[in-house]
Design a protein around this motif. Structure first.
Motif: not given
Length: 116
Positions: A42, A45-47
């Motif tokens: 997570s 991915c959010s980076s």
């Protein structure tokens, strides 16, 4: 951070990051860890850099096959240029850890010079 190094060995960790031990080609006793994270993580991915992480992971697999569950040393010499973010990890007995705990984590790219 970018380093030119030989690949000592690797494994897949419980969090699905690849734990890759690299060494200074001129002094193989000097090692550190490089980790291309799982793009399914997570945080990764959010980076916004998930595609770079996945590309680096695919390059390692294309060169060395799938990573083992237990650390495995390489029998062949692979030289690579690894680019990523330097991070100081807590020393907790990691295989190949640098004395000060610095790692390349996350790895965002790798180019293989020889051995693949």
């Amino acid at each position: 951070m970018q380093v030119r190094a030989t690949i000592v060995g690797w494994k897949i960790e419980n969090d699905n990051d690849y734990h890759i031990v690299i060494a200074d080609p001129g002094n193989p006793g000097e090692t550190m860890i490089a980790e291309p994270p799982s793009s399914a993580c997570s945080g990764a991915c959010s980076s916004g850099y998930g595609a770079l992480f996945q590309s680096a992971r695919q390059a390692f697999v294309a060169c060395m096959g799938d990573p083992p569950a237990q650390f495995g040393y390489r029998n062949t010499t692979i030289v690579a240029v690894i680019t990523g973010v330097p991070m100081f990890d807590v020393l907790h007995g990691q295989t190949g850890v640098a004395p000060n705990g610095i790692e390349i984590h996350p790895v965002i790219s790798v180019t293989f010079e020889s051995g693949c």
